[in-house]
Design a protein around this motif. Sequence first.
Motif, mmCIF file in Angstrom:
data_model
loop_
_atom_site.group_PDB
_atom_site.id
_atom_site.type_symbol
_atom_site.label_atom_id
_atom_site.label_comp_id
_atom_site.label_asym_id
_atom_site.label_seq_id
_atom_site.Cartn_x
_atom_site.Cartn_y
_atom_site.Cartn_z
ATOM 1 N N VAL A 12 15.945 41.321 32.318
ATOM 2 C CA VAL A 12 14.283 41.760 31.452
ATOM 3 C C VAL A 12 13.829 40.805 32.818
ATOM 4 O O VAL A 12 12.198 40.545 32.237
ATOM 5 N N ASN A 13 13.997 39.787 34.026
ATOM 6 C CA ASN A 13 13.217 39.149 34.506
ATOM 7 C C ASN A 13 13.482 37.670 34.874
ATOM 8 O O ASN A 13 12.870 37.196 34.941
ATOM 9 N N GLU A 14 14.244 37.821 33.261
ATOM 10 C CA GLU A 14 14.233 35.540 33.059
ATOM 11 C C GLU A 14 14.877 35.776 34.526
ATOM 12 O O GLU A 14 14.281 34.400 34.187
ATOM 13 N N THR A 15 15.948 35.899 34.332
ATOM 14 C CA THR A 15 16.759 34.981 35.196
ATOM 15 C C THR A 15 16.129 35.037 36.277
ATOM 16 O O THR A 15 16.960 33.790 37.352
ATOM 17 N N LYS A 16 15.975 36.430 36.812
ATOM 18 C CA LYS A 16 14.640 36.498 38.445
ATOM 19 C C LYS A 16 13.959 35.707 38.383
ATOM 20 O O LYS A 16 13.523 34.141 39.774
ATOM 21 N N GLY A 17 12.965 35.253 37.119
ATOM 22 C CA GLY A 17 12.271 33.755 37.352
ATOM 23 C C GLY A 17 12.883 32.363 37.385
ATOM 24 O O GLY A 17 12.449 31.819 38.605
ATOM 25 N N ILE A 18 14.389 32.502 36.612
ATOM 26 C CA ILE A 18 15.022 30.884 37.382
ATOM 27 C C ILE A 18 15.236 31.119 38.340
ATOM 28 O O ILE A 18 15.149 30.122 39.322
ATOM 29 N N ALA A 19 15.532 32.224 39.358
ATOM 30 C CA ALA A 19 16.002 31.916 40.229
ATOM 31 C C ALA A 19 15.319 31.913 41.554
ATOM 32 O O ALA A 19 15.191 31.185 42.367
ATOM 33 N N GLU A 20 13.623 32.425 41.308
ATOM 34 C CA GLU A 20 12.665 32.089 41.771
ATOM 35 C C GLU A 20 12.432 30.381 41.837
ATOM 36 O O GLU A 20 11.590 30.276 42.786
ATOM 37 N N LEU A 21 12.533 29.841 40.582
ATOM 38 C CA LEU A 21 11.874 28.445 40.369
ATOM 39 C C LEU A 21 13.072 27.517 41.282
ATOM 40 O O LEU A 21 12.852 26.296 41.469
ATOM 41 N N ILE A 22 14.466 28.188 41.205
ATOM 42 C CA ILE A 22 15.390 26.991 41.412
ATOM 43 C C ILE A 22 14.667 26.913 42.876
ATOM 44 O O ILE A 22 14.939 26.092 43.719
ATOM 45 N N MET A 119 21.767 25.415 32.006
ATOM 46 C CA MET A 119 21.204 25.725 31.162
ATOM 47 C C MET A 119 20.202 25.554 30.462
ATOM 48 O O MET A 119 20.115 25.450 28.685
ATOM 49 N N ILE A 120 19.378 26.982 30.309
ATOM 50 C CA ILE A 120 17.807 26.799 30.070
ATOM 51 C C ILE A 120 17.688 28.096 29.543
ATOM 52 O O ILE A 120 17.842 29.197 30.227
ATOM 53 N N LYS A 121 16.755 28.749 28.739
ATOM 54 C CA LYS A 121 17.162 29.785 27.808
ATOM 55 C C LYS A 121 16.723 30.549 28.649
ATOM 56 O O LYS A 121 16.506 32.062 29.026
ATOM 57 N N ALA A 122 14.852 30.374 29.344
ATOM 58 C CA ALA A 122 14.626 31.399 30.163
ATOM 59 C C ALA A 122 12.619 30.059 30.602
ATOM 60 O O ALA A 122 12.897 28.923 30.506
ATOM 61 N N SER A 123 12.676 31.025 31.799
ATOM 62 C CA SER A 123 12.098 29.975 32.456
ATOM 63 C C SER A 123 10.264 29.428 31.941
ATOM 64 O O SER A 123 10.363 28.194 32.257
ATOM 65 N N TRP A 124 10.225 30.491 31.030
ATOM 66 C CA TRP A 124 9.183 29.329 29.642
ATOM 67 C C TRP A 124 9.273 29.075 28.934
ATOM 68 O O TRP A 124 8.582 28.380 28.452
ATOM 69 N N VAL A 125 10.542 28.591 27.994
ATOM 70 C CA VAL A 125 10.760 28.150 27.460
ATOM 71 C C VAL A 125 10.912 26.325 27.881
ATOM 72 O O VAL A 125 11.111 25.534 28.585
ATOM 73 N N GLU A 126 10.000 25.898 26.697
ATOM 74 C CA GLU A 126 9.847 24.003 27.128
ATOM 75 C C GLU A 126 9.713 23.764 28.689
ATOM 76 O O GLU A 126 8.472 24.056 28.742
ATOM 77 N N ASP A 127 11.150 22.627 29.531
ATOM 78 C CA ASP A 127 10.714 22.239 31.042
ATOM 79 C C ASP A 127 11.422 23.288 31.148
ATOM 80 O O ASP A 127 11.785 22.211 32.506
ATOM 81 N N GLY A 128 11.479 24.708 31.030
ATOM 82 C CA GLY A 128 12.218 25.363 31.803
ATOM 83 C C GLY A 128 11.984 24.982 33.540
ATOM 84 O O GLY A 128 12.356 25.147 34.035
ATOM 85 N N VAL A 129 10.445 25.190 33.975
ATOM 86 C CA VAL A 129 9.797 25.240 35.100
ATOM 87 C C VAL A 129 10.300 23.746 36.073
ATOM 88 O O VAL A 129 11.149 23.539 37.208
ATOM 89 N N GLU A 130 10.534 22.596 35.349
ATOM 90 C CA GLU A 130 10.830 21.433 36.111
ATOM 91 C C GLU A 130 11.963 21.682 35.763
ATOM 92 O O GLU A 130 12.599 21.103 36.741
ATOM 93 N N THR A 131 12.788 21.604 35.132
ATOM 94 C CA THR A 131 14.159 21.974 34.719
ATOM 95 C C THR A 131 14.928 22.798 36.217
ATOM 96 O O THR A 131 16.035 22.146 36.140
ATOM 97 N N ALA A 132 14.777 24.222 35.861
ATOM 98 C CA ALA A 132 15.011 25.007 37.543
ATOM 99 C C ALA A 132 14.957 24.418 38.469
ATOM 100 O O ALA A 132 15.813 24.150 39.389
ATOM 101 N N GLN A 133 13.127 24.183 38.722
ATOM 102 C CA GLN A 133 13.188 23.231 39.714
ATOM 103 C C GLN A 133 14.269 21.911 40.720
ATOM 104 O O GLN A 133 14.355 22.654 41.796
ATOM 105 N N ALA A 134 14.532 21.337 39.887
ATOM 106 C CA ALA A 134 15.452 20.342 39.433
ATOM 107 C C ALA A 134 16.851 20.578 40.284
ATOM 108 O O ALA A 134 17.425 19.993 40.652
ATOM 109 N N TYR A 135 17.317 21.609 39.186
ATOM 110 C CA TYR A 135 18.207 21.809 39.260
ATOM 111 C C TYR A 135 18.909 22.216 41.722
ATOM 112 O O TYR A 135 19.601 22.105 42.113
ATOM 113 N N GLY A 136 17.335 22.483 41.812
ATOM 114 C CA GLY A 136 17.362 23.625 42.787
ATOM 115 C C GLY A 136 17.047 21.913 44.200
ATOM 116 O O GLY A 136 17.783 22.232 44.948
#
Length: 143
Positions: A12-22, A119-136
Amino acid sequence: MGSILIVYTSRVNETKGIAELIAEGVRQAGHQVQVKTAQQIETEEDLIGFDAYVFGSPTYHGEMLPSMKQVLFMAERAQLKDKPGGAFGAYGWGGEANKRIFDTMNYIFKMKMASGPLMIKASWVEDGVETAQAYGKEIADMI
């Protein structure tokens, strides 16, 4: 400047969103990145030539999606030993797919893995954007 391949599958594009943030985090770290769906990886040759790899799938009924399993079978033949890597994926409960992908890359492929699966449930949850970018950025810093 290194080159990182991010391969994901998404329901449902949540993992896609996380990929783009990474990928944004990788770019912020000054590296090149290609983001592809699991369906775009047709043979192990599609995986060759990158400095690091990040694979992701949502957890659905406790499992990764079948298209990511196929990518992992191809990746096993692509000789990724000692390459930096990471794993991620959206999930509702336990994130089993994230952990299984990470363990496969670490123990079977013998890659140099990030500190753990993202380990984030979705890009929009809490600090998901910053966490995914930090992982990248973390994976980019491993090159």
